[in-house]
Design a protein around this motif. Structure first.
Motif, short mmCIF file in Angstrom:
data_model
loop_
_atom_site.label_atom_id
_atom_site.label_comp_id
_atom_site.label_asym_id
_atom_site.label_seq_id
_atom_site.Cartn_x
_atom_site.Cartn_y
_atom_site.Cartn_z
N UNK A 138 40.51 -70.24 -13.35
CA UNK A 138 40.56 -68.82 -13.70
C UNK A 138 40.93 -68.66 -15.17
N UNK A 139 41.88 -69.47 -15.64
CA UNK A 139 42.33 -69.36 -17.03
C UNK A 139 41.22 -69.77 -17.99
N UNK A 140 40.45 -70.79 -17.64
CA UNK A 140 39.42 -71.29 -18.55
C UNK A 140 38.17 -70.42 -18.55
N UNK A 141 37.86 -69.82 -17.39
CA UNK A 141 36.67 -68.96 -17.36
C UNK A 141 37.04 -67.53 -17.75
N UNK A 142 38.34 -67.30 -17.91
CA UNK A 142 38.80 -66.00 -18.42
C UNK A 142 38.64 -64.86 -17.44
N UNK A 143 38.52 -65.19 -16.15
CA UNK A 143 38.41 -64.10 -15.17
C UNK A 143 39.19 -64.45 -13.90
N UNK A 144 39.81 -63.44 -13.30
CA UNK A 144 40.47 -63.74 -12.03
C UNK A 144 39.41 -64.15 -11.02
N UNK A 145 39.83 -64.95 -10.10
CA UNK A 145 38.93 -65.54 -9.13
C UNK A 145 38.04 -64.51 -8.44
N UNK A 146 38.61 -63.35 -8.13
CA UNK A 146 37.86 -62.38 -7.33
C UNK A 146 36.72 -61.74 -8.13
N UNK A 147 36.75 -61.90 -9.49
CA UNK A 147 35.68 -61.32 -10.29
C UNK A 147 34.47 -62.23 -10.42
N UNK A 148 34.63 -63.51 -10.03
CA UNK A 148 33.52 -64.46 -10.14
C UNK A 148 32.51 -64.20 -9.04
N UNK A 149 31.21 -64.54 -9.29
CA UNK A 149 30.23 -64.41 -8.21
C UNK A 149 30.70 -65.21 -6.99
N UNK A 150 30.36 -64.69 -5.80
CA UNK A 150 30.98 -65.27 -4.61
C UNK A 150 30.62 -66.73 -4.38
N UNK A 151 29.37 -67.18 -4.81
CA UNK A 151 29.06 -68.59 -4.55
C UNK A 151 29.88 -69.50 -5.46
N UNK A 152 30.16 -69.03 -6.71
CA UNK A 152 31.00 -69.84 -7.60
C UNK A 152 32.43 -69.90 -7.07
N UNK A 153 32.91 -68.74 -6.58
CA UNK A 153 34.26 -68.69 -6.00
C UNK A 153 34.34 -69.69 -4.84
N UNK A 154 33.27 -69.69 -4.03
CA UNK A 154 33.23 -70.61 -2.88
C UNK A 154 33.31 -72.06 -3.34
N UNK A 155 32.57 -72.40 -4.38
CA UNK A 155 32.58 -73.78 -4.89
C UNK A 155 33.98 -74.18 -5.34
#
Lengths: 362, 362
Positions: free
Chosen positions: A65-82
């Protein structure tokens, strides 16, 4: 940590536990086709996997989350799943190493209660005889194999670009090799195959613990986030410092800490002649002849342990280990202060780790 | 086999050995960075991996050639490389299972000479004391882990289409699960956790041996060759029959065969109370009370073994196992005769396997 950080971490823990539960339930379902014993082994593993604090997967997700600069819930769901699936795989890999470590050390307990080996031993009809111990140890070896294979399967299937997956696989390969080399060195120290000098012990600790517990999650998230190689290199160094500081602190707590709190048998490291930095330092001082006869003795008493603790403090071994922790913490601060490659949010995750470390100290 | 088939197989064996040697040399090179002990472990593994007959990788490559309808040398070089690399991974997986099996069974010998565990034990400074046995067993566990991880790495990196790689990974997952379940059942039989009835033993043999030794190579090549699902299904069935026939024959040879020829200790299966189909059959007859006292006894003599052999023949156990082999061979012939999905060249590879089996019989 702020209240919102604490809450976010709790939510994260729930997500990771849910993924672990899903994986283990699916495995147990498959295992039922192979008879009651195999299903029992998986159910037992499922209970014990949940005993941990999920340090590694949480560090991994927070850093992503820190490196991609977004909280987990803001990422597309398949990336969050990975990310969550890989996080769970880190915990399964950890537990796989722990199981084979326990088989090798002959440990039947963890935190005062039977571990998987002890529990499977207890489930044997002839418990506690010799065949039941064999059954318990066999269970530990086989479940370690299944989880090691499972962690590799997750990395191999990660839904990421081809070259990202290859970098993850390279990292996993390096991690497994280095962790096994560290475990072998640890046993070589206990079995007196190599001499227990200070540098050998520090290298063993780095390989056995820091590599998979801190370097792997930190580097894996750098790879996933597509960070430059410089970031991965600096995170690796940060992981090494963190891993050594935590392990040194574990070793101190095992001898000097409150057994009721850290959950380890207060005498076990002394009884098992565990070669730590504390012992290596003491061995070079003139108090060693007073410690040596009890070190590794199965007849060690609480009074012996108390006497050894005093000697270890008096000769400077305790202070030396504490100073080493300080050095690694200072080196980490310097690394972060001079870093061009680790972004501020990621630095914050590492600083929170150090605060946690300092919070554990007494 | 014709002269040209024999020559082709020899060339293939050389190719596979070269790939194994390359892999192990590269691993040993990396291991040198972790100290002499770790390099010693890898060098030891490299020696022992080459002890086998490469049955699995050779079956795999020959079937791939049969299914793609071209000799290996006519395939594009990167495809040839993938096939040979996967073939070597099958041998590493086999050796990984063998190592953990030997740790679990406490075996220090294979074919009358020290296995990796025995050799690493012998290399310990305090050999043959208790710490040296611990060092040998630890070596077996850790090398098994490294090779299991290595086999997964090879499958994960296979240079094939995405969905082909996923099918290969699914197959590897199924294989590891089923083989471990089979190994657990084998130990459960020896440790008297489950009853040694005939069906349990046959199922255990299928899972422990047939799945990874025959079904895996046959199915993997069907996947690689892009064969229809029907082919993979039929090859799986063929692999099951072949695997059971070979294992039944191994069990017969261990008790009735010429120990000098097959290289196993003539008494070991009886001494270790190995639960085989032969024993399960004998247990149901009225000669069992005469066998039971010696079965599993560490004091068993050559004369006892000779007496037991006679009883096993007299009660029909030997004949029963031979009849079971015949049934599996006949079932394989019937499968091939009625098959629409296994092309003639592939059928020929399977028939050569059966001829090899019949050639071993006495």
């Amino acid at each position: 940590m702020t209240v919102s950080t604490v809450r976010a971490r709790e939510e994260l823990r729930v997500q990771i536990e849910r993924e672990l539960a899903r994986h283990l339930a699916q495995r147990t379902e498959v295992a039922c086709d192979y008879g009651e014993q195999f299903a029992t082994l998986w159910r037992c593993a499922a209970r014990h996997v949940f005993g941990g604090k999920l340090v590694r997967p949480i560090l991994f997700v927070e850093m992503t989350q820190a490196l991609t600069g977004q909280p987990d819930s803001a990422a597309p769901s398949h990336e969050r799943g990975t990310v969550i699936t890989l996080a769970a795989a880190l915990e399964l890999l950890h537990y796989s190493f722990l199981l084979h470590d326990d088989v090798i050390d002959g440990d039947l307990l963890r935190r005062h209660v039977p571990n998987l080996i002890g529990e499977m031993r207890g489930a044997h009809p002839a418990s506690p005889g010799e065949p039941s111990l064999h059954w318990g140890r066999t269970s530990g070896i086989l479940m370690g194999d299944l989880l090691l294979a499972g962690a590799h399967q997750t990395f191999a299937r990660a839904d990421v670009a081809y070259c990202t997956r290859l970098r993850l696989l390279d990292l996993l390969d390096h991690t497994v090799t280095e962790s096994v080399a560290g475990e072998q060195a640890d046993v070589a120290l206990s079995d007196a195959v190599i001499a227990p000098d200070l540098q050998t012990i520090v290298t063993m600790m780095a390989h056995k613990t820091a590599t998979y517990s801190f370097e792997l999650p930190l580097r894996a998230e750098a790879i996933l986030a597509g960070s430059p190689l410089g970031t991965e290199r600096e995170l690796r160094e940060a992981g090494r410092h963190l891993g050594l500081a935590f392990q040194l602190q574990d070793d101190l707590m095992a001898v000097f800490g409150d057994a009721a709190e850290h959950g380890k048998d207060a005498l076990s490291d002394l009884r098992e002649a565990k070669q730590t930095v504390i012992i290596a330092y003491a061995r070079m001082t003139d108090v060693w002849p007073q410690i040596a006869p009890s070190f590794g003795s199965h007849e060690i008493t609480v009074a012996d342990a108390e006497r050894i603790r005093e000697l270890l403090t008096r000769c400077g071994a305790q202070g030396f280990a504490e100073q080493l922790i300080d050095e690694h913490v200072r080196a980490l601060y310097e690394l972060l202060a001079g870093s061009l490659d680790i972004p501020p949010d990621a630095q914050q995750v590492l600083l929170t780790c150090v605060q946690h470390l300092e919070g554990r100290r007494r």
